[in-house]
Motif scaffolding. Structure first.
Motif, short mmCIF file in Angstrom:
data_model
loop_
_atom_site.label_atom_id
_atom_site.label_comp_id
_atom_site.label_asym_id
_atom_site.label_seq_id
_atom_site.Cartn_x
_atom_site.Cartn_y
_atom_site.Cartn_z
N LEU A 97 34.81 28.51 -90.45
CA LEU A 97 35.57 28.13 -89.26
C LEU A 97 36.05 26.68 -89.35
N VAL A 98 35.19 25.80 -89.84
CA VAL A 98 35.58 24.40 -90.01
C VAL A 98 36.76 24.31 -90.96
N GLU A 99 36.69 25.02 -92.09
CA GLU A 99 37.79 25.00 -93.06
C GLU A 99 39.08 25.53 -92.45
N LEU A 100 38.98 26.51 -91.57
CA LEU A 100 40.15 27.09 -90.93
C LEU A 100 40.78 26.13 -89.91
N LEU A 101 39.95 25.43 -89.13
CA LEU A 101 40.44 24.58 -88.05
C LEU A 101 40.82 23.16 -88.49
N ALA A 102 40.20 22.68 -89.55
CA ALA A 102 40.44 21.30 -89.99
C ALA A 102 41.62 21.25 -90.95
N SER A 103 42.33 20.12 -90.93
CA SER A 103 43.40 19.95 -91.91
C SER A 103 42.81 19.60 -93.28
N ARG A 104 41.64 18.96 -93.28
CA ARG A 104 40.90 18.67 -94.51
C ARG A 104 39.43 18.60 -94.16
N VAL A 110 31.69 13.98 -78.29
CA VAL A 110 32.84 13.88 -79.19
C VAL A 110 34.14 14.09 -78.41
N VAL A 111 34.23 15.15 -77.64
CA VAL A 111 35.46 15.44 -76.89
C VAL A 111 35.70 14.36 -75.83
N ASP A 112 34.66 13.94 -75.14
CA ASP A 112 34.82 12.89 -74.12
C ASP A 112 35.34 11.60 -74.73
N LYS A 113 34.86 11.23 -75.90
CA LYS A 113 35.31 9.98 -76.55
C LYS A 113 36.78 10.08 -76.96
N VAL A 114 37.19 11.22 -77.50
CA VAL A 114 38.60 11.39 -77.89
C VAL A 114 39.49 11.27 -76.66
N ARG A 115 39.08 11.88 -75.56
CA ARG A 115 39.85 11.76 -74.31
C ARG A 115 39.87 10.32 -73.81
N ALA A 116 38.73 9.61 -73.93
CA ALA A 116 38.66 8.21 -73.48
C ALA A 116 39.60 7.33 -74.30
N TRP A 117 39.88 7.72 -75.53
CA TRP A 117 40.83 6.98 -76.36
C TRP A 117 42.28 7.25 -75.95
N GLY A 118 42.49 8.10 -74.97
CA GLY A 118 43.84 8.36 -74.48
C GLY A 118 44.58 9.46 -75.22
N VAL A 119 43.87 10.27 -75.98
CA VAL A 119 44.52 11.37 -76.70
C VAL A 119 44.75 12.51 -75.72
N PRO A 120 46.00 12.95 -75.58
CA PRO A 120 46.30 14.05 -74.65
C PRO A 120 45.89 15.39 -75.27
N LEU A 121 44.70 15.87 -74.96
CA LEU A 121 44.17 17.10 -75.55
C LEU A 121 44.55 18.32 -74.72
N ASP A 122 45.19 19.28 -75.37
CA ASP A 122 45.37 20.58 -74.71
C ASP A 122 44.08 21.37 -74.95
N ASP A 123 43.96 22.51 -74.27
CA ASP A 123 42.72 23.30 -74.37
C ASP A 123 42.43 23.75 -75.79
N GLU A 124 43.47 24.14 -76.52
CA GLU A 124 43.29 24.63 -77.89
C GLU A 124 42.74 23.53 -78.82
N THR A 125 43.30 22.33 -78.72
CA THR A 125 42.83 21.23 -79.56
C THR A 125 41.42 20.81 -79.16
N ALA A 126 41.14 20.74 -77.86
CA ALA A 126 39.79 20.39 -77.40
C ALA A 126 38.78 21.42 -77.89
N ASP A 127 39.14 22.70 -77.84
CA ASP A 127 38.24 23.75 -78.32
C ASP A 127 38.00 23.62 -79.83
N ALA A 128 39.05 23.30 -80.58
CA ALA A 128 38.90 23.12 -82.03
C ALA A 128 37.97 21.96 -82.34
N ILE A 129 38.13 20.85 -81.61
CA ILE A 129 37.25 19.69 -81.81
C ILE A 129 35.81 20.06 -81.48
#
Length: 163
Positions: free
Chosen positions: A102-109, A24-43
């Protein structure tokens, strides 16, 4: 902007969760999304919790689908158990039972719905937006054919883009 989609299917075994989380994280990065550590950890955490719940409490194979549009990622998990996910109220010394909270806390929906004979559980996560030139380069790469081993052209990625 098109929606980028990536799907993969797991057999539904616990040993697959770490592979799926990395995918999941590798695919998001492959799409060119600039992930900081906090966002990558949340994903990682959201994907891990949703996939683990499907593997442990679901039935049959587990389908993981990622949907990306600028600024958002939806992690969508499908399994063959029609029972609604149950939020636990873990005690301080419990080793499990906090995943959906945790999912409810980290996700916007996040939500779930019946799907076929089973259910679909999904969470949306806010993402940083890629710079337009970086996104254009990624899209060119995804849709371009690249010659390999002489004059034979092969698709570079199985990711889909849907308008």
């Amino acid at each position: 902007m098109p929606t980028l989609i990536h799907r993969f299917v797991l057999a539904g075994e616990e040993r697959e969760v770490s592979f799926a989380r990395r995918t999941v994280v590798d695919k998001v990065r492959a799409w060119g999304v600039p992930l900081d550590d906090e966002t990558a950890d949340a994903i990682r955490l959201v994907a891990s919790e949703l996939i683990s719940n499907a593997v442990v409490h679901g039935e049959g194979p587990v389908t993981v689908a990622l949907y990306h549009q600028p600024g958002r990622l939806v992690i969508d998990i499908l399994d063959d158990n029609p029972m609604a996910p149950q939020t636990s109220y873990a005690q301080a010394d419990d080793e499990s039972g906090r995943g959906l909270a945790l999912v409810e806390l980290l996700a916007s929906r996040c939500a779930w719905e019946p799907a076929g004979q089973g259910k679909r559980v999904w969470a949306e996560i806010a993402l940083p937006r890629a710079a337009p030139t970086l996104r254009a380069a990624v899209l060119r790469r995804l849709f371009g054919l690249r010659p390999k081993h002489g004059s034979v052209a092969e698709l570079e990625s199985l990711t889909l883009a849907v308008a």
